[in-house]
Design a protein around this motif. Structure first.
Motif, PDB file in Angstrom:
ATOM      1  N   MET A 270      14.095  10.978 -16.765  1.00  0.00           N
ATOM      2  CA  MET A 270      12.857  10.856 -17.523  1.00  0.00           C
ATOM      3  C   MET A 270      13.142  10.085 -18.800  1.00  0.00           C
ATOM      4  O   MET A 270      14.167  10.267 -19.434  1.00  0.00           O
ATOM      5  N   ALA A 271      12.243   9.245 -19.204  1.00  0.00           N
ATOM      6  CA  ALA A 271      12.386   8.490 -20.449  1.00  0.00           C
ATOM      7  C   ALA A 271      12.164   9.411 -21.647  1.00  0.00           C
ATOM      8  O   ALA A 271      11.505  10.447 -21.544  1.00  0.00           O
ATOM      9  N   ILE A 272      12.690   9.010 -22.774  1.00  0.00           N
ATOM     10  CA  ILE A 272      12.485   9.784 -23.991  1.00  0.00           C
ATOM     11  C   ILE A 272      11.004   9.739 -24.333  1.00  0.00           C
ATOM     12  O   ILE A 272      10.413   8.670 -24.420  1.00  0.00           O
ATOM     13  N   PRO A 273      10.375  10.907 -24.495  1.00  0.00           N
ATOM     14  CA  PRO A 273       8.931  10.922 -24.737  1.00  0.00           C
ATOM     15  C   PRO A 273       8.570  10.342 -26.105  1.00  0.00           C
ATOM     16  O   PRO A 273       9.370  10.371 -27.036  1.00  0.00           O
ATOM     17  N   ASN A 274       7.336   9.860 -26.210  1.00  0.00           N
ATOM     18  CA  ASN A 274       6.856   9.328 -27.478  1.00  0.00           C
ATOM     19  C   ASN A 274       6.374  10.468 -28.372  1.00  0.00           C
ATOM     20  O   ASN A 274       6.389  11.634 -27.980  1.00  0.00           O
ATOM     21  N   TYR A 275       5.949  10.127 -29.581  1.00  0.00           N
ATOM     22  CA  TYR A 275       5.538  11.148 -30.543  1.00  0.00           C
ATOM     23  C   TYR A 275       4.421  12.047 -30.014  1.00  0.00           C
ATOM     24  O   TYR A 275       4.455  13.262 -30.191  1.00  0.00           O
ATOM     25  N   GLN A 276       3.434  11.444 -29.378  1.00  0.00           N
ATOM     26  CA  GLN A 276       2.293  12.219 -28.895  1.00  0.00           C
ATOM     27  C   GLN A 276       2.718  13.252 -27.847  1.00  0.00           C
ATOM     28  O   GLN A 276       2.175  14.354 -27.810  1.00  0.00           O
ATOM     29  N   ASN A 277       3.669  12.895 -27.016  1.00  0.00           N
ATOM     30  CA  ASN A 277       4.113  13.816 -25.971  1.00  0.00           C
ATOM     31  C   ASN A 277       5.078  14.872 -26.484  1.00  0.00           C
ATOM     32  O   ASN A 277       5.259  15.910 -25.842  1.00  0.00           O
ATOM     33  N   ILE A 278       5.693  14.634 -27.620  1.00  0.00           N
ATOM     34  CA  ILE A 278       6.611  15.616 -28.204  1.00  0.00           C
ATOM     35  C   ILE A 278       5.860  16.662 -29.023  1.00  0.00           C
ATOM     36  O   ILE A 278       6.273  17.814 -29.109  1.00  0.00           O
ATOM     37  N   MET A 279       4.747  16.279 -29.614  1.00  0.00           N
ATOM     38  CA  MET A 279       4.078  17.132 -30.592  1.00  0.00           C
ATOM     39  C   MET A 279       3.726  18.528 -30.073  1.00  0.00           C
ATOM     40  O   MET A 279       4.100  19.534 -30.690  1.00  0.00           O
ATOM     41  N   LEU A 280       3.032  18.636 -28.982  1.00  0.00           N
ATOM     42  CA  LEU A 280       2.610  19.952 -28.492  1.00  0.00           C
ATOM     43  C   LEU A 280       3.798  20.832 -28.108  1.00  0.00           C
ATOM     44  O   LEU A 280       3.852  21.995 -28.536  1.00  0.00           O
ATOM     45  N   PRO A 281       4.781  20.347 -27.361  1.00  0.00           N
ATOM     46  CA  PRO A 281       5.939  21.193 -27.066  1.00  0.00           C
ATOM     47  C   PRO A 281       6.685  21.631 -28.333  1.00  0.00           C
ATOM     48  O   PRO A 281       7.172  22.766 -28.408  1.00  0.00           O
ATOM     49  N   LEU A 282       6.751  20.772 -29.335  1.00  0.00           N
ATOM     50  CA  LEU A 282       7.411  21.144 -30.584  1.00  0.00           C
ATOM     51  C   LEU A 282       6.635  22.250 -31.292  1.00  0.00           C
ATOM     52  O   LEU A 282       7.218  23.221 -31.779  1.00  0.00           O
ATOM     53  N   LEU A 283       5.322  22.126 -31.337  1.00  0.00           N
ATOM     54  CA  LEU A 283       4.502  23.172 -31.961  1.00  0.00           C
ATOM     55  C   LEU A 283       4.628  24.495 -31.208  1.00  0.00           C
ATOM     56  O   LEU A 283       4.727  25.556 -31.828  1.00  0.00           O
ATOM     57  N   LYS A 284       4.633  24.458 -29.896  1.00  0.00           N
ATOM     58  CA  LYS A 284       4.803  25.684 -29.099  1.00  0.00           C
ATOM     59  C   LYS A 284       6.174  26.309 -29.346  1.00  0.00           C
ATOM     60  O   LYS A 284       6.301  27.528 -29.380  1.00  0.00           O
ATOM     61  N   TYR A 285       7.183  25.474 -29.512  1.00  0.00           N
ATOM     62  CA  TYR A 285       8.536  25.974 -29.792  1.00  0.00           C
ATOM     63  C   TYR A 285       8.577  26.654 -31.161  1.00  0.00           C
ATOM     64  O   TYR A 285       9.197  27.705 -31.326  1.00  0.00           O
ATOM     65  N   ALA A 286       7.900  26.083 -32.142  1.00  0.00           N
ATOM     66  CA  ALA A 286       7.961  26.584 -33.510  1.00  0.00           C
ATOM     67  C   ALA A 286       7.086  27.801 -33.769  1.00  0.00           C
ATOM     68  O   ALA A 286       7.303  28.524 -34.734  1.00  0.00           O
ATOM     69  N   VAL A 287       6.139  28.079 -32.919  1.00  0.00           N
ATOM     70  CA  VAL A 287       5.151  29.139 -33.179  1.00  0.00           C
ATOM     71  C   VAL A 287       5.680  30.550 -32.898  1.00  0.00           C
ATOM     72  O   VAL A 287       4.995  31.524 -33.186  1.00  0.00           O
ATOM     73  N   ASP A 288       6.899  30.685 -32.418  1.00  0.00           N
ATOM     74  CA  ASP A 288       7.411  32.001 -32.031  1.00  0.00           C
ATOM     75  C   ASP A 288       7.775  32.909 -33.208  1.00  0.00           C
ATOM     76  O   ASP A 288       8.189  34.046 -33.029  1.00  0.00           O
ATOM     77  N   GLY A 289       7.603  32.423 -34.446  1.00  0.00           N
ATOM     78  CA  GLY A 289       7.870  33.250 -35.615  1.00  0.00           C
ATOM     79  C   GLY A 289       9.336  33.271 -36.022  1.00  0.00           C
ATOM     80  O   GLY A 289       9.676  33.879 -37.034  1.00  0.00           O
ATOM     81  N   GLN A 290      10.191  32.641 -35.266  1.00  0.00           N
ATOM     82  CA  GLN A 290      11.619  32.570 -35.576  1.00  0.00           C
ATOM     83  C   GLN A 290      11.892  31.341 -36.429  1.00  0.00           C
ATOM     84  O   GLN A 290      11.118  30.389 -36.423  1.00  0.00           O
ATOM     85  N   GLU A 291      13.006  31.378 -37.132  1.00  0.00           N
ATOM     86  CA  GLU A 291      13.432  30.203 -37.873  1.00  0.00           C
ATOM     87  C   GLU A 291      14.390  29.412 -36.981  1.00  0.00           C
ATOM     88  O   GLU A 291      15.320  29.976 -36.411  1.00  0.00           O
ATOM     89  N   HIS A 292      14.135  28.111 -36.831  1.00  0.00           N
ATOM     90  CA  HIS A 292      14.949  27.258 -35.970  1.00  0.00           C
ATOM     91  C   HIS A 292      15.514  26.102 -36.779  1.00  0.00           C
ATOM     92  O   HIS A 292      14.819  25.544 -37.624  1.00  0.00           O
ATOM     93  N   SER A 293      16.748  25.738 -36.470  1.00  0.00           N
ATOM     94  CA  SER A 293      17.321  24.548 -37.116  1.00  0.00           C
ATOM     95  C   SER A 293      16.784  23.309 -36.418  1.00  0.00           C
ATOM     96  O   SER A 293      16.263  23.374 -35.298  1.00  0.00           O
ATOM     97  N   MET A 294      16.941  22.186 -37.076  1.00  0.00           N
ATOM     98  CA  MET A 294      16.528  20.911 -36.492  1.00  0.00           C
ATOM     99  C   MET A 294      17.291  20.684 -35.182  1.00  0.00           C
ATOM    100  O   MET A 294      16.726  20.263 -34.188  1.00  0.00           O
ATOM    101  N   ARG A 295      18.581  20.963 -35.215  1.00  0.00           N
ATOM    102  CA  ARG A 295      19.431  20.746 -34.040  1.00  0.00           C
ATOM    103  C   ARG A 295      18.954  21.605 -32.861  1.00  0.00           C
ATOM    104  O   ARG A 295      18.930  21.156 -31.727  1.00  0.00           O
TER     105      ARG A 295
END
Length: 65
Positions: free
Chosen positions: A1-26
């Motif tokens: 799969m090709a590296i997704p563009n900004y629009q395709n990354i946004m929703l999965p990133l928001l879903k990842y961040a919404v769990d209430g945990q603190e995550h590093s960039m890495r």
């Protein structure tokens, strides 16, 4: 799969961040790479004239918004 563009990354990133945990960039970059089934070569693809991967740059830009 090709590296997704900004629009395709946004929703999965928001879903990842919404769990209430603190995550590093890495951690976020790794989780998104896993979700998009990126190959090792895609994970290591660098932007021209930098030492930053394309995936890392796109994820960081979205996290700053």
């Amino acid at each position: 799969m090709a590296i997704p563009n900004y629009q395709n990354i946004m929703l999965p990133l928001l879903k990842y961040a919404v769990d209430g945990q603190e995550h590093s960039m890495r951690e976020a970059i790794g989780a998104l790479a896993d979700q998009f089934n990126l190959s090792e070569d895609e994970r290591k693809e660098l932007l021209p004239l930098t030492r930053v991967t394309l995936q890392e740059r796109r994820t960081k830009v979205l996290m700053l918004i």
